[in-house]
Scaffold this motif. Structure first.
Motif, PDB file in Angstrom:
ATOM      1  N   HIS A  82       0.796  -1.226   0.000  1.00  0.00           N
ATOM      2  CA  HIS A  82       0.000   0.000   0.000  1.00  0.00           C
ATOM      3  C   HIS A  82       0.831   1.281   0.000  1.00  0.00           C
ATOM      4  O   HIS A  82       0.281   2.364  -0.192  1.00  0.00           O
ATOM      5  CB  HIS A  82      -0.937   0.010   1.208  1.00  0.00           C
ATOM      6  N   ARG A  83       2.148   1.159   0.218  1.00  0.00           N
ATOM      7  CA  ARG A  83       2.985   2.355   0.280  1.00  0.00           C
ATOM      8  C   ARG A  83       4.289   2.113  -0.471  1.00  0.00           C
ATOM      9  O   ARG A  83       4.751   0.975  -0.561  1.00  0.00           O
ATOM     10  CB  ARG A  83       3.293   2.715   1.739  1.00  0.00           C
ATOM     11  N   ARG A  84       4.871   3.195  -0.972  1.00  0.00           N
ATOM     12  CA  ARG A  84       6.147   3.057  -1.677  1.00  0.00           C
ATOM     13  C   ARG A  84       7.204   2.469  -0.758  1.00  0.00           C
ATOM     14  O   ARG A  84       8.025   1.656  -1.196  1.00  0.00           O
ATOM     15  CB  ARG A  84       6.602   4.419  -2.199  1.00  0.00           C
ATOM     16  N   ARG A  85       7.183   2.855   0.513  1.00  0.00           N
ATOM     17  CA  ARG A  85       8.223   2.339   1.406  1.00  0.00           C
ATOM     18  C   ARG A  85       8.075   0.833   1.638  1.00  0.00           C
ATOM     19  O   ARG A  85       9.043   0.171   1.999  1.00  0.00           O
ATOM     20  CB  ARG A  85       8.248   3.114   2.723  1.00  0.00           C
ATOM     21  N   GLY A 129      14.352   3.152 -16.151  1.00  0.00           N
ATOM     22  CA  GLY A 129      12.971   2.740 -16.032  1.00  0.00           C
ATOM     23  C   GLY A 129      12.710   1.913 -14.789  1.00  0.00           C
ATOM     24  O   GLY A 129      11.557   1.655 -14.448  1.00  0.00           O
ATOM     25  N   ALA A 130      13.754   1.496 -14.091  1.00  0.00           N
ATOM     26  CA  ALA A 130      13.610   0.718 -12.860  1.00  0.00           C
ATOM     27  C   ALA A 130      13.280   1.648 -11.687  1.00  0.00           C
ATOM     28  O   ALA A 130      13.489   2.868 -11.760  1.00  0.00           O
ATOM     29  CB  ALA A 130      14.906  -0.040 -12.582  1.00  0.00           C
ATOM     30  N   PRO A 131      12.779   1.100 -10.578  1.00  0.00           N
ATOM     31  CA  PRO A 131      12.603   1.924  -9.383  1.00  0.00           C
ATOM     32  C   PRO A 131      13.949   2.504  -8.943  1.00  0.00           C
ATOM     33  O   PRO A 131      14.953   1.786  -8.900  1.00  0.00           O
ATOM     34  CB  PRO A 131      12.063   0.935  -8.340  1.00  0.00           C
ATOM     35  N   PRO A 132      14.011   3.786  -8.614  1.00  0.00           N
ATOM     36  CA  PRO A 132      15.305   4.393  -8.271  1.00  0.00           C
ATOM     37  C   PRO A 132      15.984   3.738  -7.072  1.00  0.00           C
ATOM     38  O   PRO A 132      17.209   3.650  -7.024  1.00  0.00           O
ATOM     39  CB  PRO A 132      14.961   5.863  -7.996  1.00  0.00           C
ATOM     40  N   GLU A 133      15.210   3.257  -6.100  1.00  0.00           N
ATOM     41  CA  GLU A 133      15.801   2.604  -4.938  1.00  0.00           C
ATOM     42  C   GLU A 133      16.617   1.382  -5.347  1.00  0.00           C
ATOM     43  O   GLU A 133      17.680   1.110  -4.788  1.00  0.00           O
ATOM     44  CB  GLU A 133      14.692   2.181  -3.960  1.00  0.00           C
ATOM     45  N   LEU A 134      16.151   0.666  -6.362  1.00  0.00           N
ATOM     46  CA  LEU A 134      16.864  -0.526  -6.820  1.00  0.00           C
ATOM     47  C   LEU A 134      18.205  -0.152  -7.428  1.00  0.00           C
ATOM     48  O   LEU A 134      19.239  -0.760  -7.108  1.00  0.00           O
ATOM     49  CB  LEU A 134      16.002  -1.277  -7.831  1.00  0.00           C
ATOM     50  N   GLY A 155       3.453   4.301  -6.604  1.00  0.00           N
ATOM     51  CA  GLY A 155       2.549   4.677  -5.531  1.00  0.00           C
ATOM     52  C   GLY A 155       1.363   3.740  -5.498  1.00  0.00           C
ATOM     53  O   GLY A 155       1.238   2.844  -6.343  1.00  0.00           O
ATOM     54  N   PRO A 156       0.464   3.912  -4.521  1.00  0.00           N
ATOM     55  CA  PRO A 156      -0.702   3.028  -4.406  1.00  0.00           C
ATOM     56  C   PRO A 156      -1.586   3.104  -5.649  1.00  0.00           C
ATOM     57  O   PRO A 156      -1.841   4.184  -6.176  1.00  0.00           O
ATOM     58  CB  PRO A 156      -1.438   3.584  -3.179  1.00  0.00           C
ATOM     59  N   LYS A 157      -2.024   1.941  -6.113  1.00  0.00           N
ATOM     60  CA  LYS A 157      -2.877   1.903  -7.297  1.00  0.00           C
ATOM     61  C   LYS A 157      -3.577   0.553  -7.370  1.00  0.00           C
ATOM     62  O   LYS A 157      -2.928  -0.489  -7.458  1.00  0.00           O
ATOM     63  CB  LYS A 157      -2.046   2.129  -8.561  1.00  0.00           C
ATOM     64  N   ARG A 164       3.412   5.102 -11.191  1.00  0.00           N
ATOM     65  CA  ARG A 164       2.583   6.297 -11.341  1.00  0.00           C
ATOM     66  C   ARG A 164       3.145   7.215 -12.424  1.00  0.00           C
ATOM     67  O   ARG A 164       2.429   7.992 -13.030  1.00  0.00           O
ATOM     68  CB  ARG A 164       2.522   7.072 -10.008  1.00  0.00           C
ATOM     69  N   ARG A 165       4.447   7.096 -12.630  1.00  0.00           N
ATOM     70  CA  ARG A 165       5.111   7.876 -13.673  1.00  0.00           C
ATOM     71  C   ARG A 165       6.305   7.061 -14.149  1.00  0.00           C
ATOM     72  O   ARG A 165       7.281   6.894 -13.428  1.00  0.00           O
ATOM     73  CB  ARG A 165       5.538   9.239 -13.135  1.00  0.00           C
ATOM     74  N   HIS A 166       6.216   6.562 -15.373  1.00  0.00           N
ATOM     75  CA  HIS A 166       7.221   5.644 -15.889  1.00  0.00           C
ATOM     76  C   HIS A 166       8.349   6.440 -16.547  1.00  0.00           C
ATOM     77  O   HIS A 166       8.117   7.188 -17.492  1.00  0.00           O
ATOM     78  CB  HIS A 166       6.565   4.698 -16.894  1.00  0.00           C
TER      79      HIS A 166
END
Length: 240
Positions: A82-85, A129-134, A155-157, A164-166
């Motif tokens: 439910h959350r990005r974290r 295009g990957a999640p920045p944390e990765l 984000g939640p969806k 949410r923004r690719h």
């Protein structure tokens, strides 16, 4: 593999150098590997992914619909979050469990060029295009975790954590400009999806392209654009 820091703090007017991540610094598609790992967490996710692959697979294969196809797999992988974290915490677990494999996928020739730009004081940024944390976690293996990373925002969806923004194609350029990286001195990428980035750079460099895309790059990019292979055995490009 990489010259240890500290590196010079780039001046505000230093040249901007943009690196893609997958198949450029990293041998493979880091986001796909992550979401495949997340899907394999449960048999139910595996079954749903298999059932939807006849629909999602062709979407991923075509550039205009790739974002939708990838988003489908991300939804399957993250349903219940439910959350990005929450996703960031799973990324940390994934990286810790696969550290040796990931370290081996970082391309030494790519890191030499990456490090040389940092030593020169350039404003180096990774756009992926990957999640920045990765990307940040993987770059931490070679002491580059402080490099700015612009990536896909999630984000939640629909009951999951989804894109949410690719950070892809034209949207990658918009995200770079918003962060102050619009005047690009050099850009490195493997992907035809990054043609907007490569065309915006004063010095584009294609690295590790699919062999079937080499003619496209030669046709659309300025004459003399380097098309190199930085150690991806399955990819095209001239030996560096």
């Amino acid at each position: 593999m990489s010259v240890p820091g500290p590196y010079p703090v780039p001046a505000d007017d230093a040249p901007v150098v943009v690196f893609d991540f997958d198949h450029t610094l990293y041998d493979g598609d880091s986001g796909s590997h992550l979401f495949a790992w997340l899907i394999k967490r449960s048999w139910l996710r595996i079954v749903v992914a298999l059932l939807l692959t006849p629909l999602l697979g062709p979407l991923v294969a075509m550039l205009p619909t790739r974002r939708r196809g990838i988003s489908g797999y991300v939804w399957i992988a993250t349903f219940g979050l439910h959350r990005r974290r929450d996703l960031d915490a799973l990324i940390d677990q994934y990286v810790a469990a696969n550290k040796q494999d990931m370290r081996g996928r970082l391309l030494p020739q790519a890191l030499e060029v990456f490090t040389a730009h940092r030593v020169a004081g350039d404003r180096v940024v990774v756009a992926t295009g990957a999640p920045p944390e990765l990307a940040r976690e993987i770059l931490s293996f070679v002491a580059h975790q402080d490099v700015p990373v612009i990536g896909t925002l999630v984000g939640p969806k629909f009951g999951a954590v989804a894109a949410r923004r690719h950070c892809h194609h034209e949207e990658k350029m918009r995200m770079l400009r918003e962060q102050g990286y619009g005047d690009i001195a050099a850009a490195y990428s493997d992907s035809a999806a990054d043609l907007p980035l490569l065309l915006a750079a004063r010095r584009p460099v294609v690295v590790n392209p699919k062999a079937t895309k080499v003619d496209l790059f030669r046709r659309l990019l300025p004459s003399g654009t380097p098309i190199l292979n930085w150690g991806c055995a399955s990819r095209g490009g001239d030996p560096a």
